[in-house]
Write a protein that holds these residues in place. Structure first.
Motif, mmCIF file in Angstrom:
data_model
loop_
_atom_site.group_PDB
_atom_site.id
_atom_site.type_symbol
_atom_site.label_atom_id
_atom_site.label_comp_id
_atom_site.label_asym_id
_atom_site.label_seq_id
_atom_site.Cartn_x
_atom_site.Cartn_y
_atom_site.Cartn_z
ATOM 1 N N LEU A 118 0.835 -1.199 0.000
ATOM 2 C CA LEU A 118 0.000 0.000 0.000
ATOM 3 C C LEU A 118 0.869 1.248 0.000
ATOM 4 C CD1 LEU A 118 -2.974 1.171 0.530
ATOM 5 C CD2 LEU A 118 -2.259 1.248 2.927
ATOM 6 N N PHE A 119 0.531 2.224 -0.881
ATOM 7 C CA PHE A 119 1.235 3.506 -0.783
ATOM 8 C C PHE A 119 0.314 4.718 -0.684
ATOM 9 C CE2 PHE A 119 1.263 2.574 -5.378
ATOM 10 C CZ PHE A 119 0.859 3.768 -5.950
ATOM 11 N N THR A 120 -0.986 4.562 -0.924
ATOM 12 C CA THR A 120 -1.948 5.619 -0.611
ATOM 13 C C THR A 120 -3.219 4.960 -0.106
ATOM 14 O OG1 THR A 120 -1.071 7.027 -2.388
ATOM 15 C CG2 THR A 120 -3.184 7.638 -1.454
ATOM 16 N N ASN A 121 -3.647 5.332 1.088
ATOM 17 C CA ASN A 121 -4.784 4.682 1.731
ATOM 18 C C ASN A 121 -6.075 5.434 1.439
ATOM 19 O OD1 ASN A 121 -6.197 2.862 3.312
ATOM 20 N ND2 ASN A 121 -4.973 3.181 5.139
ATOM 21 N N TRP A 122 -7.187 4.795 1.774
ATOM 22 C CA TRP A 122 -8.487 5.451 1.687
ATOM 23 C C TRP A 122 -8.458 6.771 2.447
ATOM 24 C CZ3 TRP A 122 -10.983 2.983 -1.872
ATOM 25 C CH2 TRP A 122 -11.110 1.597 -1.902
ATOM 26 N N GLY A 123 -9.078 7.781 1.914
ATOM 27 C CA GLY A 123 -9.288 9.022 2.644
ATOM 28 C C GLY A 123 -8.108 9.960 2.721
ATOM 29 N N GLU A 124 -6.999 9.638 2.053
ATOM 30 C CA GLU A 124 -5.844 10.537 2.094
ATOM 31 C C GLU A 124 -6.006 11.722 1.154
ATOM 32 O OE1 GLU A 124 -1.813 9.025 2.358
ATOM 33 O OE2 GLU A 124 -2.607 7.027 2.702
ATOM 34 N N ASN A 125 -6.988 11.673 0.277
ATOM 35 C CA ASN A 125 -7.316 12.792 -0.577
ATOM 36 C C ASN A 125 -8.824 12.765 -0.806
ATOM 37 O OD1 ASN A 125 -7.689 10.915 -2.966
ATOM 38 N ND2 ASN A 125 -5.526 10.609 -2.527
ATOM 39 N N LYS A 126 -9.351 13.760 -1.472
ATOM 40 C CA LYS A 126 -10.816 13.872 -1.578
ATOM 41 C C LYS A 126 -11.406 13.003 -2.674
ATOM 42 C CE LYS A 126 -10.714 17.952 -4.594
ATOM 43 N NZ LYS A 126 -11.153 19.359 -4.752
ATOM 44 N N ALA A 152 -11.719 9.297 -5.023
ATOM 45 C CA ALA A 152 -11.551 7.857 -5.162
ATOM 46 C C ALA A 152 -11.705 7.092 -3.858
ATOM 47 C CB ALA A 152 -10.209 7.539 -5.799
ATOM 48 N N TYR A 153 -12.936 6.805 -3.526
ATOM 49 C CA TYR A 153 -13.239 5.930 -2.401
ATOM 50 C C TYR A 153 -13.657 4.543 -2.881
ATOM 51 C CZ TYR A 153 -12.779 9.935 0.649
ATOM 52 O OH TYR A 153 -12.270 11.010 1.338
ATOM 53 N N GLU A 154 -13.329 4.252 -4.135
ATOM 54 C CA GLU A 154 -13.612 2.947 -4.716
ATOM 55 C C GLU A 154 -12.445 2.577 -5.627
ATOM 56 O OE1 GLU A 154 -17.583 2.893 -6.348
ATOM 57 O OE2 GLU A 154 -18.358 4.081 -4.685
ATOM 58 N N ALA A 155 -12.212 1.274 -5.821
ATOM 59 C CA ALA A 155 -11.018 0.858 -6.557
ATOM 60 C C ALA A 155 -11.221 -0.468 -7.271
ATOM 61 C CB ALA A 155 -9.816 0.739 -5.606
ATOM 62 N N PHE A 156 -10.485 -0.636 -8.372
ATOM 63 C CA PHE A 156 -10.409 -1.900 -9.109
ATOM 64 C C PHE A 156 -9.129 -2.597 -8.667
ATOM 65 C CE2 PHE A 156 -9.277 -4.626 -12.687
ATOM 66 C CZ PHE A 156 -10.489 -5.197 -13.027
#
Length: 233
Positions: free
Chosen positions: A95-103, A105-109
């Motif tokens: 992991l290098f960027t977690n949920w909520g670190e920016n406004k 993309a709260y969903e991912a492929f």
């Protein structure tokens, strides 16, 4: 596990993960429709170019020069001012960027270590996704199809060009770029015969760009450098 111990500042050199598709098929099949460039990939190896929060930016011709025998498309979004990648980001199983670190993309492929593909949203913590053997993640927009079910239109697909990553139940991987003003309902109607298991909206506008075997299929509208490409060979 704390965020500090969970995250990596840099996940190392990008490596390939093998996707195993069922049945037989061409490596890359052009199944484009009236308003969407669509390539179906059977048994591809997949590489994610971004390996850290602040990846090197590149334009499509640069990436095609590095990978001349590949299908390539822009993927996750990035902050144009800072260059920082947005959304939930994993490469090489780290992991290098977690949920909520920016406004964004709260969903991912997600592509797992065994080459299977799925989607997650921010209700599932990174620790669980990593425990489920996630190898790569691509993140910017909404999940449009999840486990075969079309999700409600929330306006994310607007008038712009859009890029998409998806998979079907046979574990074939799909890269798509829609034309300007294609429209959500029109896009969904044109891809309904694909019977996709999952589809996630990626970055769009000038960021959208695609190439195959060193030839540009969809050029960037403004020759834009972006921070993340998905590369298939």
């Amino acid at each position: 596990m704390s965020l500090t111990t969970l995250k990596s500042r840099n996940t190392g050199g990008a490596t390939w993960v093998q996707v195993h598709s069922k049945g037989r098929g061409e490596k890359f099949q052009n199944i484009s429709t009236a308003n969407i460039k669509i390539y179906k990939a059977h048994n591809p190896q997949v590489l994610k170019t971004a390996t850290s929060k602040h990846p090197a930016l590149a334009i499509l011709p640069d990436v095609m020069a590095q990978y001349p025998d590949a299908l390539i498309m822009n993927a996750s979004g990035f902050n144009i001012k800072t260059g920082d990648i947005t959304g939930f980001q994993i490469n090489n199983g780290a992991l290098f960027t977690n949920w909520g670190e920016n406004k964004w993309a709260y969903e991912a492929f997600i592509i797992n270590k065994d080459g299977s593909m799925t989607t997650y949203d921010s209700s599932t913590p990174a620790s669980q996704i990593l425990a489920n053997d996630a190898e790569q993640s691509y993140s910017f927009g909404k999940i449009l199809i999840k486990k075969g079910k079309i999700q409600e239109n929330d306006g994310s697909v607007n008038w712009m060009i859009h890029s998409f990553i998806g998979n079907d139940k046979q574990n074939n991987l799909y890269l798509m770029i829609s034309e300007t003003n294609a429209g959500y309902e029109n896009i969904m109607d044109q891809i309904k015969n694909l019977n996709l298991a999952n589809l996630v909206l990626m970055d769009g506008g000038g960021s959208s760009q695609m190439g195959l075997n060193g030839q540009t299929i969809v050029p960037s509208q403004d020759n834009r450098q972006v921070g993340d490409f998905i590369v298939l060979k």
